[in-house]
Design a protein around this motif. Structure first.
Motif, mmCIF file in Angstrom:
data_model
loop_
_atom_site.group_PDB
_atom_site.id
_atom_site.type_symbol
_atom_site.label_atom_id
_atom_site.label_comp_id
_atom_site.label_asym_id
_atom_site.label_seq_id
_atom_site.Cartn_x
_atom_site.Cartn_y
_atom_site.Cartn_z
ATOM 1 N N VAL A 93 -7.117 61.605 24.492
ATOM 2 C CA VAL A 93 -7.124 62.000 23.077
ATOM 3 C C VAL A 93 -7.801 60.908 22.246
ATOM 4 O O VAL A 93 -8.623 61.197 21.375
ATOM 5 C CB VAL A 93 -5.688 62.276 22.575
ATOM 6 C CG1 VAL A 93 -5.641 62.381 21.057
ATOM 7 C CG2 VAL A 93 -5.127 63.539 23.224
ATOM 8 N N VAL A 94 -7.492 59.656 22.529
ATOM 9 C CA VAL A 94 -8.105 58.529 21.810
ATOM 10 C C VAL A 94 -9.614 58.496 22.062
ATOM 11 O O VAL A 94 -10.401 58.311 21.129
ATOM 12 C CB VAL A 94 -7.449 57.188 22.218
ATOM 13 C CG1 VAL A 94 -8.197 56.008 21.615
ATOM 14 C CG2 VAL A 94 -5.982 57.162 21.813
ATOM 15 N N VAL A 95 -10.026 58.692 23.307
ATOM 16 C CA VAL A 95 -11.459 58.700 23.646
ATOM 17 C C VAL A 95 -12.169 59.778 22.842
ATOM 18 O O VAL A 95 -13.222 59.536 22.240
ATOM 19 C CB VAL A 95 -11.677 58.917 25.163
ATOM 20 C CG1 VAL A 95 -13.141 59.219 25.477
ATOM 21 C CG2 VAL A 95 -11.204 57.704 25.949
ATOM 22 N N GLN A 96 -11.594 60.975 22.817
ATOM 23 C CA GLN A 96 -12.218 62.077 22.083
ATOM 24 C C GLN A 96 -12.278 61.798 20.589
ATOM 25 O O GLN A 96 -13.285 62.083 19.940
ATOM 26 C CB GLN A 96 -11.474 63.386 22.359
ATOM 27 C CG GLN A 96 -11.686 63.869 23.781
ATOM 28 C CD GLN A 96 -10.909 65.127 24.086
ATOM 29 O OE1 GLN A 96 -9.757 65.275 23.696
ATOM 30 N NE2 GLN A 96 -11.555 66.049 24.777
ATOM 31 N N GLN A 97 -11.221 61.217 20.034
ATOM 32 C CA GLN A 97 -11.229 60.865 18.602
ATOM 33 C C GLN A 97 -12.310 59.843 18.301
ATOM 34 O O GLN A 97 -13.021 59.957 17.304
ATOM 35 C CB GLN A 97 -9.858 60.330 18.177
ATOM 36 C CG GLN A 97 -8.778 61.372 18.138
ATOM 37 C CD GLN A 97 -7.395 60.775 17.956
ATOM 38 O OE1 GLN A 97 -7.166 59.580 18.146
ATOM 39 N NE2 GLN A 97 -6.440 61.613 17.590
ATOM 40 N N ARG A 98 -12.442 58.854 19.157
ATOM 41 C CA ARG A 98 -13.467 57.828 18.944
ATOM 42 C C ARG A 98 -14.868 58.420 19.053
ATOM 43 O O ARG A 98 -15.767 58.039 18.316
ATOM 44 C CB ARG A 98 -13.301 56.684 19.947
ATOM 45 C CG ARG A 98 -12.106 55.811 19.652
ATOM 46 C CD ARG A 98 -11.937 54.750 20.700
ATOM 47 N NE ARG A 98 -10.774 53.934 20.411
ATOM 48 C CZ ARG A 98 -10.161 53.190 21.317
ATOM 49 N NH1 ARG A 98 -10.616 53.137 22.562
ATOM 50 N NH2 ARG A 98 -9.100 52.483 20.987
ATOM 51 N N GLN A 99 -15.044 59.332 19.984
ATOM 52 C CA GLN A 99 -16.354 59.952 20.135
ATOM 53 C C GLN A 99 -16.694 60.804 18.918
ATOM 54 O O GLN A 99 -17.833 60.800 18.467
ATOM 55 C CB GLN A 99 -16.400 60.792 21.415
ATOM 56 C CG GLN A 99 -16.439 59.936 22.651
ATOM 57 C CD GLN A 99 -16.391 60.737 23.934
ATOM 58 O OE1 GLN A 99 -16.045 61.913 23.937
ATOM 59 N NE2 GLN A 99 -16.729 60.088 25.037
ATOM 60 N N GLN A 100 -15.714 61.492 18.374
ATOM 61 C CA GLN A 100 -15.960 62.291 17.173
ATOM 62 C C GLN A 100 -16.331 61.394 15.998
ATOM 63 O O GLN A 100 -17.254 61.690 15.253
ATOM 64 C CB GLN A 100 -14.734 63.145 16.818
ATOM 65 C CG GLN A 100 -14.520 64.304 17.760
ATOM 66 C CD GLN A 100 -15.718 65.240 17.816
ATOM 67 O OE1 GLN A 100 -16.317 65.568 16.804
ATOM 68 N NE2 GLN A 100 -16.082 65.655 19.015
ATOM 69 N N ARG A 101 -15.611 60.290 15.836
ATOM 70 C CA ARG A 101 -15.947 59.331 14.770
ATOM 71 C C ARG A 101 -17.316 58.718 15.020
ATOM 72 O O ARG A 101 -18.099 58.536 14.101
ATOM 73 C CB ARG A 101 -14.896 58.227 14.685
ATOM 74 C CG ARG A 101 -13.698 58.586 13.875
ATOM 75 C CD ARG A 101 -12.892 57.357 13.505
ATOM 76 N NE ARG A 101 -12.608 56.486 14.623
ATOM 77 C CZ ARG A 101 -11.470 56.477 15.313
ATOM 78 N NH1 ARG A 101 -10.509 57.312 15.007
ATOM 79 N NH2 ARG A 101 -11.287 55.631 16.293
ATOM 80 N N GLY A 102 -17.617 58.416 16.286
ATOM 81 C CA GLY A 102 -18.899 57.813 16.639
ATOM 82 C C GLY A 102 -20.061 58.740 16.389
ATOM 83 O O GLY A 102 -21.133 58.314 15.983
ATOM 84 N N ARG A 103 -19.844 60.007 16.628
ATOM 85 C CA ARG A 103 -20.920 60.977 16.394
ATOM 86 C C ARG A 103 -21.241 61.090 14.914
ATOM 87 O O ARG A 103 -22.374 61.272 14.539
ATOM 88 C CB ARG A 103 -20.511 62.349 16.933
ATOM 89 C CG ARG A 103 -20.596 62.430 18.430
ATOM 90 C CD ARG A 103 -20.482 63.874 18.879
ATOM 91 N NE ARG A 103 -20.400 63.894 20.319
ATOM 92 C CZ ARG A 103 -19.302 64.175 21.001
ATOM 93 N NH1 ARG A 103 -18.202 64.500 20.387
ATOM 94 N NH2 ARG A 103 -19.319 64.162 22.310
ATOM 95 N N ARG A 104 -20.219 61.021 14.084
ATOM 96 C CA ARG A 104 -20.453 61.140 12.644
ATOM 97 C C ARG A 104 -20.902 59.816 12.046
ATOM 98 O O ARG A 104 -21.631 59.793 11.078
ATOM 99 C CB ARG A 104 -19.178 61.613 11.944
ATOM 100 C CG ARG A 104 -18.887 63.082 12.188
ATOM 101 C CD ARG A 104 -17.775 63.551 11.294
ATOM 102 N NE ARG A 104 -16.532 62.838 11.501
ATOM 103 C CZ ARG A 104 -15.610 63.165 12.396
ATOM 104 N NH1 ARG A 104 -15.789 64.192 13.177
ATOM 105 N NH2 ARG A 104 -14.502 62.475 12.500
ATOM 106 N N GLY A 105 -20.431 58.714 12.612
ATOM 107 C CA GLY A 105 -20.790 57.404 12.082
ATOM 108 C C GLY A 105 -20.174 57.178 10.715
ATOM 109 O O GLY A 105 -19.420 57.988 10.199
ATOM 110 N N LYS A 106 -20.495 56.076 10.105
ATOM 111 C CA LYS A 106 -19.937 55.729 8.799
ATOM 112 C C LYS A 106 -20.418 56.653 7.697
ATOM 113 O O LYS A 106 -19.727 56.888 6.725
ATOM 114 C CB LYS A 106 -20.282 54.283 8.444
ATOM 115 C CG LYS A 106 -19.539 53.266 9.259
ATOM 116 C CD LYS A 106 -19.883 51.873 8.779
ATOM 117 C CE LYS A 106 -19.153 50.836 9.605
ATOM 118 N NZ LYS A 106 -19.483 49.493 9.189
ATOM 119 N N HIS A 107 -21.614 57.171 7.829
ATOM 120 C CA HIS A 107 -22.203 57.964 6.750
ATOM 121 C C HIS A 107 -22.423 59.418 7.150
ATOM 122 O O HIS A 107 -23.259 60.097 6.572
ATOM 123 C CB HIS A 107 -23.527 57.337 6.303
ATOM 124 C CG HIS A 107 -23.354 55.912 5.879
ATOM 125 N ND1 HIS A 107 -22.732 55.565 4.708
ATOM 126 C CD2 HIS A 107 -23.687 54.758 6.494
ATOM 127 C CE1 HIS A 107 -22.698 54.248 4.609
ATOM 128 N NE2 HIS A 107 -23.272 53.739 5.675
#
Length: 195
Positions: free
Chosen positions: A156-170
């Motif tokens: 679950v943590v890996v998937q959350q990080r990947q979702q955040r990583g795909r969107r990035g800060k902006h």
């Protein structure tokens, strides 16, 4: 004296200063950071499944995606979970003052010298302190069901990080983040529990 409130990841240092020693406990059996649910030490649930451990272990699980399923071992990654636990202990120890304050030099390093098993001469005899071995033994003794819980929580943590990583800060999509495994790939993650 300054009225300025210092923060560590959005939390006042006084909270971090109180929380770190609490989680460390005695760093042996009575350490809340080893458990998913501590319940004042009366009904502990989830060995080696505290959020901090799971979030650290998730980095290992994420890196496994780069390894072909045919190249992965079927053994549980006891060493990776043990290092995750010891890394959390290291961080909590050095945040005990409320801010990151490791010792100068080798004493402040995350190293075998500081977290590996040692022998100390005490009262005329050598005494083995199994700092790493004690945690490794717990990881090796986890049941298949416990490992499944560890994997599921870390995934679950890996998937959350990947979702955040795909969107990035902006909100931009990043293409260098590995794609998540498909839903039907539980075997690749070794999430099969013994019946």
């Amino acid at each position: 004296m300054s009225s300025e409130v210092h923060e560590v990841q959005g939390r006042p240092t006084v909270v971090v200063m109180a929380y770190s020693p609490y989680l460390l406990g005695d760093s042996k059996k009575n350490a809340p950071f080893y458990w998913k649910e501590w319940n004042d030490g009366k009904k502990k649930v989830g060995r080696l499944q505290h959020d901090l451990i799971i979030k650290t272990f998730a980095y290992h699980l994420n890196e496994l995606q780069a390894v072909a399923p045919t190249e992965r071992t079927l053994d549980y990654p006891c060493g990776a979970l043990t290092l995750s636990v010891l890394a959390v202990q290291h961080v909590l120890t050095h945040y005990a003052s409320g801010v990151w304050s490791p010792h100068e030099g080798r004493l402040g390093w995350f190293s075998e010298d500081n977290y590996g098993d040692t022998t100390q001469f005490k009262d005329g005899r050598n005494i083995l302190d199994k700092r790493l071995g004690r945690v490794l033994q717990v990881a090796e003794d986890l049941s298949s069901e416990e490992w499944t819980d560890v994997y599921k929580a870390a995934w679950v943590v890996v998937q959350q990080r990947q979702q955040r990583g795909r969107r990035g800060k902006h909100g931009r999509v990043h293409t260098d983040v590995p794609a998540a495994l498909t839903e039907d790939s539980d075997d690749d993650l070794m999430l099969i529990a013994d019946a």
